[in-house]
Design an enzyme around this catalytic site. Structure first.
Site, PDB file in Angstrom:
ATOM      1  N   GLN A 156      63.673  80.120 -80.695  1.00 32.38           N
ATOM      2  CA  GLN A 156      64.508  80.251 -81.897  1.00 32.38           C
ATOM      3  C   GLN A 156      65.615  81.272 -81.641  1.00 32.38           C
ATOM      4  O   GLN A 156      65.332  82.464 -81.508  1.00 32.38           O
ATOM      5  CB  GLN A 156      63.623  80.722 -83.058  1.00 32.38           C
ATOM      6  N   GLY A 157      66.842  80.810 -81.580  1.00 34.33           N
ATOM      7  CA  GLY A 157      67.961  81.703 -81.272  1.00 34.33           C
ATOM      8  C   GLY A 157      68.737  82.099 -82.516  1.00 34.33           C
ATOM      9  O   GLY A 157      69.843  81.597 -82.758  1.00 34.33           O
TER      10      GLY A 157
ATOM     11  N   GLU B  90      59.132  79.121 -91.662  1.00 38.29           N
ATOM     12  CA  GLU B  90      58.564  80.162 -90.798  1.00 38.29           C
ATOM     13  C   GLU B  90      57.682  81.116 -91.591  1.00 38.29           C
ATOM     14  O   GLU B  90      56.647  81.569 -91.124  1.00 38.29           O
ATOM     15  CB  GLU B  90      59.700  80.949 -90.120  1.00 38.29           C
TER      16      GLU B  90
ATOM     17  N   SER C 200      61.993  91.653 -91.884  1.00 39.26           N
ATOM     18  CA  SER C 200      61.252  92.925 -91.962  1.00 39.26           C
ATOM     19  C   SER C 200      60.671  93.128 -93.369  1.00 39.26           C
ATOM     20  O   SER C 200      61.059  92.463 -94.338  1.00 39.26           O
ATOM     21  CB  SER C 200      62.192  94.088 -91.624  1.00 39.26           C
TER      22      SER C 200
HETATM   23  C1  LIG Z   1      57.740  90.281 -81.928  1.00 37.72           C
HETATM   24  C2  LIG Z   1      59.084  89.801 -82.400  1.00 37.72           C
HETATM   25  C3  LIG Z   1      59.467  88.496 -82.149  1.00 37.72           C
HETATM   26  C4  LIG Z   1      60.725  88.038 -82.563  1.00 37.72           C
HETATM   27  N1  LIG Z   1      61.080  86.748 -82.260  1.00 37.72           N
HETATM   28  C5  LIG Z   1      62.319  86.303 -82.605  1.00 37.72           C
HETATM   29  C6  LIG Z   1      62.743  84.989 -82.228  1.00 37.72           C
HETATM   30  O1  LIG Z   1      62.004  84.244 -81.592  1.00 37.72           O
HETATM   31  N2  LIG Z   1      63.988  84.599 -82.560  1.00 37.72           N
HETATM   32  C7  LIG Z   1      64.837  85.403 -83.265  1.00 37.72           C
HETATM   33  O2  LIG Z   1      65.942  84.958 -83.564  1.00 37.72           O
HETATM   34  N3  LIG Z   1      64.481  86.649 -83.633  1.00 37.72           N
HETATM   35  C8  LIG Z   1      63.229  87.124 -83.318  1.00 37.72           C
HETATM   36  N4  LIG Z   1      62.846  88.406 -83.660  1.00 37.72           N
HETATM   37  C9  LIG Z   1      63.823  89.272 -84.309  1.00 37.72           C
HETATM   38  C10 LIG Z   1      63.528  89.591 -85.754  1.00 37.72           C
HETATM   39  O3  LIG Z   1      63.795  88.488 -86.581  1.00 37.72           O
HETATM   40  C11 LIG Z   1      64.387  90.809 -86.113  1.00 37.72           C
HETATM   41  O4  LIG Z   1      63.910  91.899 -85.348  1.00 37.72           O
HETATM   42  C12 LIG Z   1      64.342  91.148 -87.582  1.00 37.72           C
HETATM   43  O5  LIG Z   1      64.962  90.157 -88.341  1.00 37.72           O
HETATM   44  C13 LIG Z   1      64.992  92.513 -87.871  1.00 37.72           C
HETATM   45  O6  LIG Z   1      66.269  92.553 -87.330  1.00 37.72           O
HETATM   46  P1  LIG Z   1      66.728  93.774 -86.372  1.00 37.72           P
HETATM   47  O7  LIG Z   1      65.682  93.956 -85.330  1.00 37.72           O
HETATM   48  O8  LIG Z   1      68.124  93.492 -85.935  1.00 37.72           O
HETATM   49  O9  LIG Z   1      66.694  95.055 -87.290  1.00 37.72           O
HETATM   50  P2  LIG Z   1      67.836  95.516 -88.300  1.00 37.72           P
HETATM   51  O10 LIG Z   1      68.277  94.361 -89.103  1.00 37.72           O
HETATM   52  O11 LIG Z   1      68.871  96.299 -87.550  1.00 37.72           O
HETATM   53  O12 LIG Z   1      67.023  96.493 -89.239  1.00 37.72           O
HETATM   54  C14 LIG Z   1      66.714  97.848 -88.851  1.00 37.72           C
HETATM   55  C15 LIG Z   1      65.946  98.478 -89.999  1.00 37.72           C
HETATM   56  O13 LIG Z   1      66.783  98.514 -91.187  1.00 37.72           O
HETATM   57  C16 LIG Z   1      66.136  97.861 -92.260  1.00 37.72           C
HETATM   58  N5  LIG Z   1      67.118  97.110 -93.045  1.00 37.72           N
HETATM   59  C17 LIG Z   1      68.084  96.283 -92.579  1.00 37.72           C
HETATM   60  N6  LIG Z   1      68.776  95.740 -93.592  1.00 37.72           N
HETATM   61  C18 LIG Z   1      68.231  96.230 -94.727  1.00 37.72           C
HETATM   62  C19 LIG Z   1      68.490  96.026 -96.131  1.00 37.72           C
HETATM   63  N7  LIG Z   1      69.466  95.209 -96.540  1.00 37.72           N
HETATM   64  N8  LIG Z   1      67.709  96.675 -97.032  1.00 37.72           N
HETATM   65  C20 LIG Z   1      66.714  97.510 -96.628  1.00 37.72           C
HETATM   66  N9  LIG Z   1      66.413  97.730 -95.316  1.00 37.72           N
HETATM   67  C21 LIG Z   1      67.161  97.112 -94.398  1.00 37.72           C
HETATM   68  C22 LIG Z   1      65.146  96.911 -91.601  1.00 37.72           C
HETATM   69  O14 LIG Z   1      64.055  96.606 -92.466  1.00 37.72           O
HETATM   70  C23 LIG Z   1      64.691  97.695 -90.397  1.00 37.72           C
HETATM   71  O15 LIG Z   1      63.688  98.608 -90.764  1.00 37.72           O
HETATM   72  C24 LIG Z   1      61.603  88.897 -83.264  1.00 37.72           C
HETATM   73  C25 LIG Z   1      61.205  90.207 -83.531  1.00 37.72           C
HETATM   74  C26 LIG Z   1      59.978  90.667 -83.091  1.00 37.72           C
HETATM   75  C27 LIG Z   1      59.591  92.099 -83.388  1.00 37.72           C
END
Ligand SMILES: Cc1cc2nc3c(=O)[nH]c(=O)nc-3n(C[C@H](O)[C@H](O)[C@H](O)COP(=O)(O)OP(=O)(O)OC[C@H]3O[C@@H](n4cnc5c(N)ncnc54)[C@H](O)[C@@H]3O)c2cc1C
Length: 383
Positions: free
Chosen positions: A124-125, A242, A365
């Protein structure tokens, strides 16, 4: 056949087939153990496919048609038998329902059968370095060039990309539009010169997810799901799936993990400690609550639950799983802080604890889920 007979049939099939060359796979490949026996697990997936166990929940014209109750029965029996962690789950539980809901007949005919046979694995990209929670900020772009799309950009945290044959990519195809307009949902083959996959080492010491770089990678013009520019609607539909029925597959091992923690506690006499015993009961009750919550909401809502129901379910199971990880460490006692082997060999309890840190991040998250609940269930003023 009654549901009870169906359960017995699944149980019998698993007992007969998780033997011989597949016996070594029992209990392997779970969270933080995704590197185990990959080739043999792929063979096992194909065995599942040959017997028709992949795609049970798909529409009948695509070979599915099992009722919701039977899908649950299959998950339960699979967990009870210690079936290995799945490799084709992203195709089966995310992409396939998306194609059934939004794809053309030609796309369904092309992509569903190889998923059902576990011949093509998917990833999933969506997420990018600056577009995780804020998915509409994706910057990967795709340009239609004759009869192909050319894709350029970077994805990150892409689970299973190191094994996947295909990736569904959310990309900007209209440079004049911003945010959720002008995005497209593209199906991109992974094995080509324009794609580089770099594994990311996780807390568990293993690499389930990756960075994926697209440098002019190509896919055929017809490999766009929905219309060009309509990718946000499709991508959000996939996210509903999902956080919905797909989580049943993911939760498959929870009861088994809890059983293992309880067995370890029994072995070291911890169950006689009333304080520890209370913690176990609390976690056991939590598991019943989240299971019944998931069954109730999913049975009424179908494969893609509404955003808010799925968010409540995700808040419940992710927090519960982290509590289980903490209980596993408490059960291990002081040894929990020692590595059982060098250079970075982890015990089952340590692996579970470390992996569950990710549960409140992926699939959206906790903060994002709470935002959805605040907006759509409680009313924004309650935040
Ligand atoms: C084990 C694992 C597998 C994954 N697999 C995939 C995959 O296969 N494909 C894919 O596309 N992605 C995947 N992901 C990515 C996942 O979807 C993202 O990590 C997630 O959506 C959070 O985005 P970020 O890491 O960029 O954090 P950010 O969006 O930068 O967030 C950082 C922090 O800020 C908080 N935050 C951000 N925006 C807000 C808001 N509006 N209000 C309150 N708090 C906020 C977040 O809750 C978090 O604590 C995976 C992640 C993990 C950990």
């Amino acid at each position: 056949m009654s549901d009870i007979d169906f359960r017995l049939e699944v149980r019998r099939w698993l007992a007969e087939h998780l033997t011989g060359e597949f016996a070594a796979l029992v209990g392997t490949g779970g969270p933080g153990r995704e590197h185990e026996h990959v080739a043999a697990r792929l063979e096992w997936e194909r065995e599942l496919g040959r017997a028709g166990w992949i795609g049970l929940g798909w529409a009948s014209e695509h070979g599915g048609s099992a009722s919701f109750a039977r899908q649950v029965i299959f998950f339960e029996e699979y967990a009870r038998a210690g079936g290995p962690g799945r490799l084709s789950h992203i195709g089966e539980y995310l992409l396939a329902p998306t194609l059934i809901a939004y794809g053309t007949r030609a796309q369904q005919d092309r992509f569903l059968p190889p998923i059902a046979r576990a011949e093509e694995l998917w990833c999933q990209g969506y997420s990018e370095p600056d577009a995780g929670s804020d998915l509409a900020a994706v910057r990967t772009r795709a340009v239609l060039d004759g009869d192909v799309w050319r894709v350029t950009g970077q994805k990150v945290w892409t689970s299973m990309a190191q094994l996947a044959d295909w990736c569904f990519v959310l990309a900007r195809t209209d440079p004049h539009e911003t945010r959720h307009r002008g995005l497209s949902f593209l199906l991109v083959p992974m094995r080509q010169p324009g794609i580089e996959v770099r594994p990311i080492v996780q807390l568990t010491g293993t690499s389930e997810f990756n960075e994926v770089f697209f440098d002019g990678a190509v896919t055929a013009a017809e490999n766009v799901v929905g219309s060009p520019g309509d990718g946000w609607r499709v991508a959000i539909g996939t996210l509903g799936i999902e956080r919905g029925v797909a989580t049943l597959g993911q939760q498959v091992g929870f009861a088994r993990e809890l059983d293992e923690v309880i067995a370890a506690a029994r072995a070291n006499g911890l169950l006689d400690d009333p304080v520890y015993h209370d913690r176990v009961v609390d976690v056991w009750v939590g598991l019943q609550v989240l299971r019944h919550h998931a069954l109730r909401t999913l049975a009424s809502a179908g494969p893609a639950t509404s955003g808010v129901e799925a968010s409540v379910a995700k808040l419940l199971w992710a927090s519960w799983h982290q509590r289980l990880g903490e209980l596993a460490l408490a059960t291990a006692g002081p040894e929990a802080v020692l590595l059982p082997g060098q250079p970075y060999e982890l015990s089952a309890a340590q692996r579970l604890f470390l992996f569950t840190r990710a549960d409140t991040i992926y699939g959206g998250s906790h903060e994002i889920q709470r935002g959805i609940v605040a907006d759509h269930l409680l009313g924004r003023s309650a935040r």
